[in-house]
Design a protein around this motif. Structure first.
Motif, PDB file in Angstrom:
ATOM      1  N   ARG A  37       0.835  -1.216   0.000  1.00 41.11           N
ATOM      2  CA  ARG A  37       0.000   0.000   0.000  1.00 41.11           C
ATOM      3  C   ARG A  37       0.862   1.255   0.000  1.00 41.11           C
ATOM      4  O   ARG A  37       0.562   2.226  -0.704  1.00 41.11           O
ATOM      5  N   SER A  38       1.919   1.251   0.794  1.00 37.70           N
ATOM      6  CA  SER A  38       2.817   2.414   0.849  1.00 37.70           C
ATOM      7  C   SER A  38       3.510   2.637  -0.491  1.00 37.70           C
ATOM      8  O   SER A  38       3.640   3.771  -0.945  1.00 37.70           O
ATOM      9  N   VAL A  39       3.962   1.555  -1.110  1.00 37.17           N
ATOM     10  CA  VAL A  39       4.626   1.661  -2.408  1.00 37.17           C
ATOM     11  C   VAL A  39       3.650   2.190  -3.451  1.00 37.17           C
ATOM     12  O   VAL A  39       3.978   3.075  -4.251  1.00 37.17           O
ATOM     13  N   ASN A  40       2.419   1.665  -3.454  1.00 39.67           N
ATOM     14  CA  ASN A  40       1.412   2.119  -4.428  1.00 39.67           C
ATOM     15  C   ASN A  40       1.043   3.584  -4.249  1.00 39.67           C
ATOM     16  O   ASN A  40       0.737   4.270  -5.216  1.00 39.67           O
ATOM     17  N   ARG A  41       1.060   4.061  -3.005  1.00 39.17           N
ATOM     18  CA  ARG A  41       0.739   5.470  -2.725  1.00 39.17           C
ATOM     19  C   ARG A  41       1.961   6.368  -2.910  1.00 39.17           C
ATOM     20  O   ARG A  41       1.855   7.586  -2.809  1.00 39.17           O
ATOM     21  N   HIS A  42       3.115   5.748  -3.109  1.00 42.87           N
ATOM     22  CA  HIS A  42       4.393   6.471  -3.160  1.00 42.87           C
ATOM     23  C   HIS A  42       4.561   7.318  -1.904  1.00 42.87           C
ATOM     24  O   HIS A  42       4.978   8.473  -1.959  1.00 42.87           O
ATOM     25  N   ALA A  43       4.179   6.719  -0.781  1.00 39.71           N
ATOM     26  CA  ALA A  43       4.275   7.393   0.511  1.00 39.71           C
ATOM     27  C   ALA A  43       5.739   7.477   0.935  1.00 39.71           C
ATOM     28  O   ALA A  43       6.633   6.898   0.325  1.00 39.71           O
ATOM     29  N   ASP A  44       5.962   8.179   2.025  1.00 43.50           N
ATOM     30  CA  ASP A  44       7.294   8.264   2.618  1.00 43.50           C
ATOM     31  C   ASP A  44       7.822   6.851   2.851  1.00 43.50           C
ATOM     32  O   ASP A  44       7.075   5.964   3.269  1.00 43.50           O
ATOM     33  N   THR A  45       9.092   6.635   2.602  1.00 48.79           N
ATOM     34  CA  THR A  45       9.649   5.276   2.679  1.00 48.79           C
ATOM     35  C   THR A  45      10.203   4.910   4.045  1.00 48.79           C
ATOM     36  O   THR A  45      10.551   3.742   4.257  1.00 48.79           O
ATOM     37  N   HIS A  46      10.281   5.848   4.966  1.00 46.77           N
ATOM     38  CA  HIS A  46      10.922   5.549   6.258  1.00 46.77           C
ATOM     39  C   HIS A  46      10.252   4.374   6.988  1.00 46.77           C
ATOM     40  O   HIS A  46      10.913   3.411   7.365  1.00 46.77           O
ATOM     41  N   GLU A  47       8.950   4.463   7.187  1.00 48.43           N
ATOM     42  CA  GLU A  47       8.262   3.400   7.917  1.00 48.43           C
ATOM     43  C   GLU A  47       8.254   2.071   7.148  1.00 48.43           C
ATOM     44  O   GLU A  47       8.566   1.024   7.734  1.00 48.43           O
ATOM     45  N   PRO A  48       7.953   2.051   5.848  1.00 42.71           N
ATOM     46  CA  PRO A  48       8.008   0.778   5.114  1.00 42.71           C
ATOM     47  C   PRO A  48       9.401   0.136   5.128  1.00 42.71           C
ATOM     48  O   PRO A  48       9.522  -1.082   5.196  1.00 42.71           O
ATOM     49  N   VAL A  49      10.443   0.952   5.082  1.00 38.21           N
ATOM     50  CA  VAL A  49      11.809   0.420   5.157  1.00 38.21           C
ATOM     51  C   VAL A  49      12.024  -0.247   6.506  1.00 38.21           C
ATOM     52  O   VAL A  49      12.580  -1.354   6.588  1.00 38.21           O
ATOM     53  N   THR A  50      11.571   0.406   7.564  1.00 34.79           N
ATOM     54  CA  THR A  50      11.708  -0.169   8.910  1.00 34.79           C
ATOM     55  C   THR A  50      10.931  -1.473   9.026  1.00 34.79           C
ATOM     56  O   THR A  50      11.433  -2.455   9.583  1.00 34.79           O
ATOM     57  N   GLU A 109      16.712  -7.755   3.155  1.00 36.15           N
ATOM     58  CA  GLU A 109      17.385  -6.773   4.012  1.00 36.15           C
ATOM     59  C   GLU A 109      18.380  -5.944   3.211  1.00 36.15           C
ATOM     60  O   GLU A 109      18.495  -4.724   3.408  1.00 36.15           O
ATOM     61  N   ILE A 110      19.094  -6.569   2.297  1.00 33.57           N
ATOM     62  CA  ILE A 110      20.049  -5.833   1.461  1.00 33.57           C
ATOM     63  C   ILE A 110      19.322  -4.768   0.640  1.00 33.57           C
ATOM     64  O   ILE A 110      19.781  -3.629   0.541  1.00 33.57           O
ATOM     65  N   ALA A 111      18.177  -5.137   0.069  1.00 33.47           N
ATOM     66  CA  ALA A 111      17.425  -4.185  -0.756  1.00 33.47           C
ATOM     67  C   ALA A 111      17.025  -2.948   0.039  1.00 33.47           C
ATOM     68  O   ALA A 111      17.188  -1.821  -0.442  1.00 33.47           O
ATOM     69  N   VAL A 112      16.512  -3.133   1.253  1.00 33.10           N
ATOM     70  CA  VAL A 112      16.094  -1.961   2.038  1.00 33.10           C
ATOM     71  C   VAL A 112      17.272  -1.251   2.684  1.00 33.10           C
ATOM     72  O   VAL A 112      17.218  -0.047   2.924  1.00 33.10           O
ATOM     73  N   ALA A 113      18.364  -1.977   2.932  1.00 29.21           N
ATOM     74  CA  ALA A 113      19.553  -1.333   3.496  1.00 29.21           C
ATOM     75  C   ALA A 113      20.154  -0.350   2.494  1.00 29.21           C
ATOM     76  O   ALA A 113      20.705   0.686   2.890  1.00 29.21           O
ATOM     77  N   MET A 114      20.028  -0.648   1.221  1.00 31.28           N
ATOM     78  CA  MET A 114      20.530   0.262   0.184  1.00 31.28           C
ATOM     79  C   MET A 114      19.841   1.629   0.288  1.00 31.28           C
ATOM     80  O   MET A 114      20.469   2.658   0.062  1.00 31.28           O
ATOM     81  N   ILE A 115      18.556   1.614   0.652  1.00 28.90           N
ATOM     82  CA  ILE A 115      17.801   2.868   0.778  1.00 28.90           C
ATOM     83  C   ILE A 115      18.344   3.703   1.929  1.00 28.90           C
ATOM     84  O   ILE A 115      18.387   4.927   1.857  1.00 28.90           O
ATOM     85  N   SER A 116      18.775   3.028   2.978  1.00 28.77           N
ATOM     86  CA  SER A 116      19.239   3.724   4.185  1.00 28.77           C
ATOM     87  C   SER A 116      20.626   4.338   4.032  1.00 28.77           C
ATOM     88  O   SER A 116      21.002   5.208   4.819  1.00 28.77           O
ATOM     89  N   LEU A 117      21.387   3.883   3.046  1.00 22.34           N
ATOM     90  CA  LEU A 117      22.721   4.450   2.847  1.00 22.34           C
ATOM     91  C   LEU A 117      22.613   5.880   2.330  1.00 22.34           C
ATOM     92  O   LEU A 117      21.714   6.197   1.550  1.00 22.34           O
ATOM     93  N   PRO A 118      23.525   6.740   2.760  1.00 25.53           N
ATOM     94  CA  PRO A 118      23.513   8.112   2.240  1.00 25.53           C
ATOM     95  C   PRO A 118      23.717   8.115   0.717  1.00 25.53           C
ATOM     96  O   PRO A 118      24.432   7.270   0.179  1.00 25.53           O
ATOM     97  N   ASP A 119      23.109   9.074   0.047  1.00 20.14           N
ATOM     98  CA  ASP A 119      23.207   9.151  -1.409  1.00 20.14           C
ATOM     99  C   ASP A 119      24.642   9.362  -1.892  1.00 20.14           C
ATOM    100  O   ASP A 119      24.966   9.014  -3.024  1.00 20.14           O
ATOM    101  N   LEU A 131      13.285  -0.550  -4.787  1.00 18.92           N
ATOM    102  CA  LEU A 131      14.002  -1.400  -3.828  1.00 18.92           C
ATOM    103  C   LEU A 131      13.047  -1.971  -2.784  1.00 18.92           C
ATOM    104  O   LEU A 131      13.190  -3.137  -2.382  1.00 18.92           O
ATOM    105  N   LEU A 132      12.086  -1.162  -2.346  1.00 22.08           N
ATOM    106  CA  LEU A 132      11.070  -1.675  -1.420  1.00 22.08           C
ATOM    107  C   LEU A 132      10.257  -2.787  -2.073  1.00 22.08           C
ATOM    108  O   LEU A 132       9.929  -3.782  -1.428  1.00 22.08           O
ATOM    109  N   THR A 133       9.953  -2.635  -3.344  1.00 25.67           N
ATOM    110  CA  THR A 133       9.203  -3.666  -4.068  1.00 25.67           C
ATOM    111  C   THR A 133      10.010  -4.952  -4.149  1.00 25.67           C
ATOM    112  O   THR A 133       9.475  -6.047  -3.926  1.00 25.67           O
ATOM    113  N   VAL A 134      11.296  -4.839  -4.448  1.00 25.36           N
ATOM    114  CA  VAL A 134      12.164  -6.028  -4.479  1.00 25.36           C
ATOM    115  C   VAL A 134      12.138  -6.709  -3.121  1.00 25.36           C
ATOM    116  O   VAL A 134      11.969  -7.927  -3.014  1.00 25.36           O
TER     117      VAL A 134
END
Length: 168
Positions: A37-50, A109-119, A131-134
């Motif tokens: 649902r979060s991915v479909n809404r393109h909501a903030d990724t912080h909570e879905p990543v957690t 975990e690797i997929a979502v950890a990539m999001i947490s790394l600084p750009d 990445l969340l979808t993966v």
């Protein structure tokens, strides 16, 4: 030490393992739904990543525990029982399903950890939802495998009862 054998036998029994699988499946399925649902809404990724990271961590931990059922049995002296052949079969099955949970959880975990790394290290800007979808797809595959494990464990129990009742 012998007083620990009865609870230990229960904890490594197919019924207990199936029950833990089911208990883990509930938050996993709810998390999959929430993340999708979060991915479909393109909501903030912080909570879905957690959420994805937490479920992946649970998959990793449970996978390790499953794959080591045989080692646990040997280490605590619960091997060599009258139905040892059946127990070894359950050990092998738990090992296979455990490895699947472990590997899928690690890659999720690797997929979502990539999001947490600084750009400045890995620029994932614009790819967070991909990445969340993966991650959620890997978690969903893990949930399907875990569901199958429940049925296989229960089928093992059913076959055992059938053999006891009809020893032909």
């Amino acid at each position: 030490m012998k007083f620990l054998l009865v609870p230990l036998r229960f904890v490594i029994s197919p019924v207990f393992i199936a029950a833990v699988n089911v208990m883990i499946l509930f938050p996993t399925v709810l998390s999959i739904i929430d993340i999708v649902r979060s991915v479909n809404r393109h909501a903030d990724t912080h909570e879905p990543v957690t959420i994805a990271s937490t479920i992946a961590l649970i998959m990793i931990g449970w996978g390790v525990a499953l794959e080591e059922r045989g080692v646990i049995r040997k280490r605590f002296g619960v091997s060599g029982v009258p139905d040892e052949q059946r127990q070894v079969h359950i050990d092998e099955m738990c090992h296979e399903y455990g490895v699947a949970q472990l590997v899928l959880g690690l890659f999720a975990e690797i997929a979502v950890a990539m999001i947490s790394l600084p750009d400045r290290i890995v620029n994932t800007t614009g790819y967070e939802h991909t990445l969340l979808t993966v991650s959620v797809v890997l978690i969903a595959i893990g949930a399907i495998i875990q569901s199958r494990h429940v049925f296989v464990l229960l089928a093992t129990l059913w076959r055992r009862r059938t053999v006891r009742e009809n020893p032909t």
